[in-house]
Design a protein around this motif. Structure first.
Motif, PDB file in Angstrom:
ATOM      1  N   ILE A   5       0.934  -1.145  -0.039  1.00 48.20           N
ATOM      2  CA  ILE A   5       0.027   0.121   0.205  1.00 48.20           C
ATOM      3  C   ILE A   5       0.973   1.256   0.116  1.00 48.20           C
ATOM      4  O   ILE A   5       1.666   1.645   1.221  1.00 48.20           O
ATOM      5  CB  ILE A   5      -1.001   0.118   1.428  1.00 48.20           C
ATOM      6  N   LYS A   6       0.786   1.947  -1.184  1.00 51.84           N
ATOM      7  CA  LYS A   6       1.834   3.126  -1.065  1.00 51.84           C
ATOM      8  C   LYS A   6       0.922   4.429  -1.412  1.00 51.84           C
ATOM      9  O   LYS A   6       1.618   5.367  -1.086  1.00 51.84           O
ATOM     10  CB  LYS A   6       2.615   3.167  -2.336  1.00 51.84           C
ATOM     11  N   LYS A   7      -0.220   4.370  -2.032  1.00 49.50           N
ATOM     12  CA  LYS A   7      -0.951   5.556  -2.267  1.00 49.50           C
ATOM     13  C   LYS A   7      -2.381   5.499  -1.535  1.00 49.50           C
ATOM     14  O   LYS A   7      -3.260   4.483  -1.821  1.00 49.50           O
ATOM     15  CB  LYS A   7      -1.037   5.968  -3.710  1.00 49.50           C
ATOM     16  N   ILE A   8      -2.616   6.297  -0.651  1.00 53.02           N
ATOM     17  CA  ILE A   8      -4.177   6.255  -0.214  1.00 53.02           C
ATOM     18  C   ILE A   8      -4.801   7.479  -0.720  1.00 53.02           C
ATOM     19  O   ILE A   8      -4.334   8.634  -0.878  1.00 53.02           O
ATOM     20  CB  ILE A   8      -4.055   6.379   1.379  1.00 53.02           C
ATOM     21  N   VAL A   9      -6.359   7.246  -0.851  1.00 53.12           N
ATOM     22  CA  VAL A   9      -7.055   8.139  -1.342  1.00 53.12           C
ATOM     23  C   VAL A   9      -8.340   8.326  -0.507  1.00 53.12           C
ATOM     24  O   VAL A   9      -8.744   7.346  -0.202  1.00 53.12           O
ATOM     25  CB  VAL A   9      -7.512   8.018  -2.820  1.00 53.12           C
ATOM     26  N   ILE A  10      -8.322   9.760  -0.123  1.00 52.36           N
ATOM     27  CA  ILE A  10      -9.674   9.835   0.954  1.00 52.36           C
ATOM     28  C   ILE A  10     -10.739  10.558   0.227  1.00 52.36           C
ATOM     29  O   ILE A  10     -10.317  11.790  -0.372  1.00 52.36           O
ATOM     30  CB  ILE A  10      -9.204  10.575   2.098  1.00 52.36           C
ATOM     31  N   VAL A  11     -11.781  10.212   0.272  1.00 49.88           N
ATOM     32  CA  VAL A  11     -12.895  10.715  -0.436  1.00 49.88           C
ATOM     33  C   VAL A  11     -13.685  11.497   0.568  1.00 49.88           C
ATOM     34  O   VAL A  11     -14.250  10.878   1.351  1.00 49.88           O
ATOM     35  CB  VAL A  11     -13.829   9.765  -1.018  1.00 49.88           C
ATOM     36  N   ALA A  21      -6.744  11.998   7.409  1.00 49.88           N
ATOM     37  CA  ALA A  21      -5.456  12.474   6.697  1.00 49.88           C
ATOM     38  C   ALA A  21      -4.557  12.857   7.501  1.00 49.88           C
ATOM     39  O   ALA A  21      -3.376  12.245   7.500  1.00 49.88           O
ATOM     40  CB  ALA A  21      -5.866  13.692   5.727  1.00 49.88           C
ATOM     41  N   ALA A  22      -4.915  13.375   8.498  1.00 47.17           N
ATOM     42  CA  ALA A  22      -3.755  13.750   9.555  1.00 47.17           C
ATOM     43  C   ALA A  22      -3.152  12.734  10.354  1.00 47.17           C
ATOM     44  O   ALA A  22      -1.780  12.571  10.431  1.00 47.17           O
ATOM     45  CB  ALA A  22      -4.449  15.067  10.504  1.00 47.17           C
ATOM     46  N   LEU A  28       2.069   7.222   9.581  1.00 49.73           N
ATOM     47  CA  LEU A  28       2.932   6.502   8.262  1.00 49.73           C
ATOM     48  C   LEU A  28       3.954   7.202   7.778  1.00 49.73           C
ATOM     49  O   LEU A  28       4.726   6.653   7.102  1.00 49.73           O
ATOM     50  CB  LEU A  28       1.687   6.058   7.517  1.00 49.73           C
ATOM     51  N   GLY A  29       3.842   8.625   7.735  1.00 49.61           N
ATOM     52  CA  GLY A  29       4.868   9.390   7.299  1.00 49.61           C
ATOM     53  C   GLY A  29       5.155   9.123   5.806  1.00 49.61           C
ATOM     54  O   GLY A  29       4.196   8.869   4.989  1.00 49.61           O
ATOM     55  N   PRO A  30       6.354   9.027   5.398  1.00 46.30           N
ATOM     56  CA  PRO A  30       6.774   8.816   3.904  1.00 46.30           C
ATOM     57  C   PRO A  30       6.289   7.389   3.369  1.00 46.30           C
ATOM     58  O   PRO A  30       6.661   7.287   2.098  1.00 46.30           O
ATOM     59  CB  PRO A  30       8.239   8.930   3.908  1.00 46.30           C
ATOM     60  N   VAL A 170      -3.479  21.276   9.745  1.00 46.25           N
ATOM     61  CA  VAL A 170      -2.399  20.463   9.994  1.00 46.25           C
ATOM     62  C   VAL A 170      -2.075  19.222   9.022  1.00 46.25           C
ATOM     63  O   VAL A 170      -0.697  19.061   8.935  1.00 46.25           O
ATOM     64  CB  VAL A 170      -3.257  19.578  11.246  1.00 46.25           C
ATOM     65  N   SER A 171      -2.926  18.735   8.223  1.00 45.22           N
ATOM     66  CA  SER A 171      -2.863  17.826   7.279  1.00 45.22           C
ATOM     67  C   SER A 171      -1.733  18.061   6.022  1.00 45.22           C
ATOM     68  O   SER A 171      -0.837  17.525   5.801  1.00 45.22           O
ATOM     69  CB  SER A 171      -4.148  17.275   6.665  1.00 45.22           C
ATOM     70  N   GLU A 172      -2.072  19.302   5.516  1.00 47.84           N
ATOM     71  CA  GLU A 172      -1.341  19.907   4.444  1.00 47.84           C
ATOM     72  C   GLU A 172       0.126  20.151   4.879  1.00 47.84           C
ATOM     73  O   GLU A 172       1.109  19.919   4.171  1.00 47.84           O
ATOM     74  CB  GLU A 172      -1.974  21.191   3.860  1.00 47.84           C
ATOM     75  N   ALA A 173       0.133  20.722   6.147  1.00 43.19           N
ATOM     76  CA  ALA A 173       1.515  20.806   6.759  1.00 43.19           C
ATOM     77  C   ALA A 173       2.446  19.642   6.710  1.00 43.19           C
ATOM     78  O   ALA A 173       3.526  19.524   6.714  1.00 43.19           O
ATOM     79  CB  ALA A 173       1.352  21.455   7.958  1.00 43.19           C
ATOM     80  N   LEU A 174       1.897  18.496   6.925  1.00 41.98           N
ATOM     81  CA  LEU A 174       2.351  16.977   6.985  1.00 41.98           C
ATOM     82  C   LEU A 174       2.630  16.632   5.579  1.00 41.98           C
ATOM     83  O   LEU A 174       3.418  15.621   5.386  1.00 41.98           O
ATOM     84  CB  LEU A 174       1.512  16.235   7.739  1.00 41.98           C
TER      85      LEU A 174
END
Length: 496
Positions: A5-11, A21-22, A28-30, A170-174
């Motif tokens: 699992i490398k890419k998560i999409v939140i709807v 998202a946060a 999980l970081g990078p 907070v999420s976008e800063a991460l």
């Protein structure tokens, strides 16, 4: 084949989307890339303006400064919920986040209280609860004490819209990426049935390995695309609508939520720094939307700041909040009315559970089944706690309340009530969200007093018992003299 699992999409955004998202990105970081897609054309449902103490764990994990959080969300402190008119019209009780008295290893404090009550030596259990004392006096302080008997657990009231915006920041800063757009099509793999991609209006396509459905009541992925089904609990919790309106704040800000029973539902009143949040939860079988709005406006006690807004809902849960590579969070996973301020916590616990079971190297059926099992238990336990408030009412002013007092209840709840009524035994199973002190307060407040008590409570003489209770009450009251008023605390703490 690489199943990592490398890419998560939140709807969906709002509290559910941005909290997901946060937390996912922070933990999980990078390891994963996270994209959240939402549309400004779709209004979010304000999921609760009140919370319960575990929300502090989210803030700590995210490294959120509490004073900044209070300023950004216009929050106030919450020590309890006051239930008014629930047992009988004109009567009330508190469900605090604290606990009364002090318990011994084998005998909880309420057994001593029951013995004293039966002997005429004591009055209210809440006299021995620091949260109750502070709430009644409108005081608050963050107590630094090593004495667990003087802990004063708390949560927050906040502006739900501002909270979602704060979590987005907070999420976008991460490093979470936000995409603006409406999802027009969900593409499923023809062989496996898992979600492959989302097609947005305008032609953009979002591919992902794992998807979080935070699309609210629509359940865009979990219901519309995957069709997992829904367990309807409206026969136990028949309220299916809420009308909400903000109003001017009061001069004095109470450190607790009010839940006020009305003839065909109940009204919430939530104090914020800049306004009050108000709403009426009701059953459309007994009250029309226009009647509900009029009743709410007639009971505001301060001037409304907007027009009433109606939300329709169905109480229950998705039968499988995790199906394939989709996990539903928030309203997409189910809905339980906000009587005990659990909506935001259910978002939080869903994400925490997912993080514990996160399928980095691929999705395994046993893990999915365990996640769904724990989700079901959590929803059922909260459901039972809410039913408790309705089932034990002794109101006789409407068919709504009379029918609720006569309804059949789940066996799990019936078992808890019997144990407490007979011997004062408090049963907490399977990491129940609500502690023994919570069950105790609501059962007592709704009119159940145990017929018997633990034999250890007989070890004291009447004089010793009286002294023990007096000392306990004195100990619980001691911190109050040093506590500022709630508004004074907020002003000093936030620099407002």
């Amino acid at each position: 084949m690489d199943n990592t699992i490398k890419k998560i999409v939140i709807v969906g955004g709002g509290t559910a989307g941005w909290m997901s998202a946060a937390l996912l990105k922070k933990v999980l970081g990078p390891v994963v890339q996270i994209t959240l897609v939402e549309s400004e054309q779709i209004a979010t449902v304000g999921v609760g303006e009140a919370s319960i103490p575990p929300i502090q764990h989210v803030n700590k994990v995210l490294g959120i400064d509490e004073a900044e959080f209070l300023r950004e969300t216009r929050a106030t402190m919450k020590l309890a919920i006051r239930f008014e008119n629930w047992y009988r019209d004109g009567e009330g009780y508190f469900h605090t986040f604290g606990a009364a008295g002090q318990s011994s290893a084998f005998c909880q404090f309420h057994h001593y209280w029951v013995r004293a009550r039966q002997a005429g030596l004591s009055e209210s259990l809440w006299h021995y609860d620091l949260n109750y004392r502070a709430a009644c006096e409108g005081r608050f302080a963050k107590l630094a004490t090593a004495d667990t008997r003087l802990e004063m657990p708390y949560a927050y009231h906040f502006d739900a819209g501002l909270y979602g915006a704060y979590l987005r920041k907070v999420s976008e800063a991460l490093g979470v990426e936000r995409v603006e757009g409406l999802v027009e099509k969900v593409q499923l793999n023809s062989d496996t049935g898992v979600v492959e991609s989302l097609h947005l209006a305008g032609g953009k396509c979002l591919e992902g390995d794992f998807f979080i459905d935070c699309s609210g009541f629509r359940g865009l992925l979990i219901q519309q695309a995957l069709g997992v089904g829904f367990d309807d609990w409206s026969h136990w919790l028949p309220c299916d609508r809420a009308v909400a309106v903000p109003s001017e704040r009061f001069v004095k800000t109470l450190p607790y939520t009010r839940a006020i029973a009305r003839p065909n539902g109940w009204q919430w009143r939530i104090p914020l720094q800049h306004r009050n949040g108000n709403g009426l939860v009701y059953s459309s079988r007994f009250l029309s939307d226009d009647e509900a709005a009029a009743q709410l406006l007639a009971n505001l006690e301060s001037e409304p700041l907007a027009e009433p807004r109606i939300t329709r809902f169905r109480t229950g849960r998705a039968r499988a909040p995790w199906r394939g590579n989709v996990v539903a969070v928030g309203l997409a996973s189910g809905f339980l009315e906000p009587l005990e301020s659990t909506s935001i916590h259910l978002i939080q616990s869903a994400i925490v559970r997912l993080l514990k079971y996160f399928p980095h190297g691929g999705i395994h059926p046993q893990v999915v089944a365990q996640y769904n099992h724990q989700s079901r238990l959590e929803y059922e336990q909260v459901r039972d706690f809410l039913i408790l408030h309705y089932r034990l009412n002794r109101r006789d002013d409407s068919d709504f309340w009379r029918q609720l007092a006569q309804m059949s209840i789940p066996h799990s709840l019936e078992h808890k009530l019997s144990l407490f009524a007979e011997q004062g035994v408090l049963l907490r199973e399977n990491n129940d969200l609500f502690a023994e002190s919570s069950w105790l307060q609501v059962m007592l407040g709704q009119g159940i007093e145990p017929a018997d008590y633990h034999p250890q409570a007989k070890a004291m003489s009447d004089g010793q018992l009286r002294d023990f209770l007096a000392h306990t009450e004195q100990m619980k009251m001691a911190p109050l003299a040093q506590m500022p008023e709630h508004d004074a605390f907020l002003h000093l703490y936030t620099g407002g």
